[in-house]
Design an enzyme around this catalytic site. Structure first.
Site, PDB file in Angstrom:
ATOM      1  N   HIS A  51      12.301 -31.342  28.172  1.00 14.70           N
ATOM      2  CA  HIS A  51      10.955 -31.264  28.769  1.00 14.70           C
ATOM      3  C   HIS A  51       9.895 -31.117  27.674  1.00 14.70           C
ATOM      4  O   HIS A  51       8.832 -31.728  27.739  1.00 14.70           O
ATOM      5  CB  HIS A  51      10.862 -30.068  29.729  1.00 14.70           C
ATOM      6  CG  HIS A  51      11.787 -30.148  30.903  1.00 14.70           C
ATOM      7  ND1 HIS A  51      12.955 -29.425  30.968  1.00 14.70           N
ATOM      8  CD2 HIS A  51      11.728 -30.862  32.062  1.00 14.70           C
ATOM      9  CE1 HIS A  51      13.563 -29.682  32.123  1.00 14.70           C
ATOM     10  NE2 HIS A  51      12.853 -30.549  32.800  1.00 14.70           N
ATOM     11  N   MET A  79      10.609 -30.423  37.432  1.00 13.24           N
ATOM     12  CA  MET A  79      11.061 -29.432  38.417  1.00 13.24           C
ATOM     13  C   MET A  79      11.292 -28.073  37.749  1.00 13.24           C
ATOM     14  O   MET A  79      11.928 -27.200  38.351  1.00 13.24           O
ATOM     15  CB  MET A  79      12.341 -29.910  39.094  1.00 13.24           C
ATOM     16  CG  MET A  79      12.131 -31.240  39.821  1.00 13.24           C
ATOM     17  SD  MET A  79      13.366 -31.542  41.084  1.00 13.24           S
ATOM     18  CE  MET A  79      14.845 -31.503  40.115  1.00 13.24           C
ATOM     19  N   SER A 122      19.143 -28.876  32.878  1.00 11.09           N
ATOM     20  CA  SER A 122      19.106 -27.488  33.368  1.00 11.09           C
ATOM     21  C   SER A 122      20.403 -27.129  34.092  1.00 11.09           C
ATOM     22  O   SER A 122      20.732 -25.961  34.231  1.00 11.09           O
ATOM     23  CB  SER A 122      17.898 -27.276  34.272  1.00 11.09           C
ATOM     24  OG  SER A 122      17.642 -28.426  35.007  1.00 11.09           O
TER      25      SER A 122
HETATM   26  P1  AMP Z   1      13.464 -32.562  35.833  1.00 12.76           P
HETATM   27  O1  AMP Z   1      12.685 -31.311  35.652  1.00 12.76           O
HETATM   28  O2  AMP Z   1      14.945 -32.399  35.679  1.00 12.76           O
HETATM   29  O3  AMP Z   1      13.064 -33.357  37.044  1.00 12.76           O
HETATM   30  O4  AMP Z   1      13.085 -33.476  34.613  1.00 12.76           O
HETATM   31  C1  AMP Z   1      11.730 -33.745  34.334  1.00 12.76           C
HETATM   32  C2  AMP Z   1      11.663 -34.857  33.338  1.00 12.76           C
HETATM   33  O5  AMP Z   1      12.351 -34.466  32.152  1.00 12.76           O
HETATM   34  C3  AMP Z   1      12.335 -36.150  33.824  1.00 12.76           C
HETATM   35  O6  AMP Z   1      11.506 -37.255  33.479  1.00 12.76           O
HETATM   36  C4  AMP Z   1      13.624 -36.173  33.064  1.00 12.76           C
HETATM   37  O7  AMP Z   1      14.105 -37.478  32.822  1.00 12.76           O
HETATM   38  C5  AMP Z   1      13.223 -35.502  31.764  1.00 12.76           C
HETATM   39  N1  AMP Z   1      14.399 -34.965  31.079  1.00 12.76           N
HETATM   40  C6  AMP Z   1      15.366 -34.169  31.603  1.00 12.76           C
HETATM   41  N2  AMP Z   1      16.319 -33.936  30.678  1.00 12.76           N
HETATM   42  C7  AMP Z   1      15.937 -34.590  29.546  1.00 12.76           C
HETATM   43  C8  AMP Z   1      16.503 -34.737  28.244  1.00 12.76           C
HETATM   44  N3  AMP Z   1      17.647 -34.148  27.914  1.00 12.76           N
HETATM   45  N4  AMP Z   1      15.830 -35.474  27.338  1.00 12.76           N
HETATM   46  C9  AMP Z   1      14.657 -36.088  27.672  1.00 12.76           C
HETATM   47  N5  AMP Z   1      14.072 -35.974  28.870  1.00 12.76           N
HETATM   48  C10 AMP Z   1      14.702 -35.248  29.802  1.00 12.76           C
END
Ligand code: AMP
Length: 260
Positions: A33, A26, A182
């Site tokens: 990421h 997102m 984020s």
């Molecule tokens: P999001 O953009 O928040 O939907 O996250 C996208 C992907 O990044 C998802 O698969 C999350 O689990 C992963 N993600 C978010 N934060 C972390 C983190 N601190 N460490 C590893 N992966 C993450």
């Protein structure tokens, strides 16, 4: 790296490719990421990242409105991390007028985040299935931080015979131990200090005879939404969530087995 906004352009860019890794996101990129992008880069010939703030997985209008958006910054980070194609669709491209098909994963989406955020995993599963259908990747990459999301997506992949591997990348943390998110930017310095009790309590529970009790004992006054064991294909994680100021934090640690 190319940026495309339509399903037709993704299909054209991927024509003939059979070793594709997809990283659904997102946006608001941080080192977590980047770890997903780097892992996908190592394992796949061609790396696609999707950048779409999916309204269907937000229960809270204010959380959706406050979600940080900076496509130019994200595109620069994705490109530097080796992403080949960034799919940044509009809302209308993903949910055109008349859209009415939803994916409901049952037990895996109950409890923990599923109870705290009704409808969240329905939105996640639907958008991920749609992204898998658009990109047709051999592998898709998810973060361990969202452990129940991994359980839901793996269940969906199995139940619907989707032909791809779900890869899990370990949680990336700040130097103080807080899992990168984020939403952390909304914490005041004092709130951030309080938030550190969550990763510390989880870390202290690893190896304890009763990990749930040990984590509760280490929360230092934080009131968790839950502290629970979660099974992920034979692996066990201890997962917890707690609200600190304006932010709902989630985190987990691996107690047993492997997430791969
Ligand atoms: P999001 O953009 O928040 O939907 O996250 C996208 C992907 O990044 C998802 O698969 C999350 O689990 C992963 N993600 C978010 N934060 C972390 C983190 N601190 N460490 C590893 N992966 C993450």
């Amino acid at each position: 790296m190319r940026v495309v906004r339509t399903v037709a352009d993704v299909r054209a860019a991927l024509d003939g490719r059979d070793d594709v890794g997809l990283v659904p996101t997102m946006g608001a990129y941080h080192t977590g990421h980047e770890a997903l992008f780097h892992t996908a880069r190592v394992e796949s010939d061609f790396v696609v990242a999707s950048l779409f703030v999916n309204p269907a997985q937000f229960g809270d209008e204010a959380d959706l409105a406050a979600y940080p958006r900076d496509e130019a910054r994200d595109a620069a980070i994705a490109e530097a991390a080796g992403v080949d194609l960034l799919f940044a669709p509009s809302l209308e491209e993903m949910y055109p007028a008349g859209f009415q098909t939803w994916v409901e994963v049952e037990d895996a989406a109950r409890g923990l985040e599923g109870d705290a955020r009704p409808g969240h995993f329905r939105g996640v599963a639907t958008v991920c299935l749609k992204l898998f259908a658009i990109v047709r990747p051999q592998r898709a990459y998810f973060g361990q931080k969202d452990a129940q999301q991994v359980a839901v997506i793996r269940r969906m992949v199995r139940d619907l015979e989707l032909d791809l591997a779900i890869r899990v990348v370990p949680t990336v943390r700040d130097a103080d131990g807080l899992a990168l998110s984020s939403r952390n930017a909304r914490l005041s310095p004092a709130e951030r200090k309080r938030a550190l009790a969550l990763p510390r309590a989880l870390a202290a529970a690893v190896g304890a005879a009763d990990p749930v009790a040990a984590a509760h004992a280490g929360l230092n006054g934080l009131h968790p939404d839950y502290v629970e064991l979660l099974d992920l294909d034979g692996a066990t994680v201890l997962a917890a969530a707690a609200r600190v100021g304006p932010v709902r934090l989630i985190d987990n640690v691996l107690l047993k087995g492997s997430l791969q």
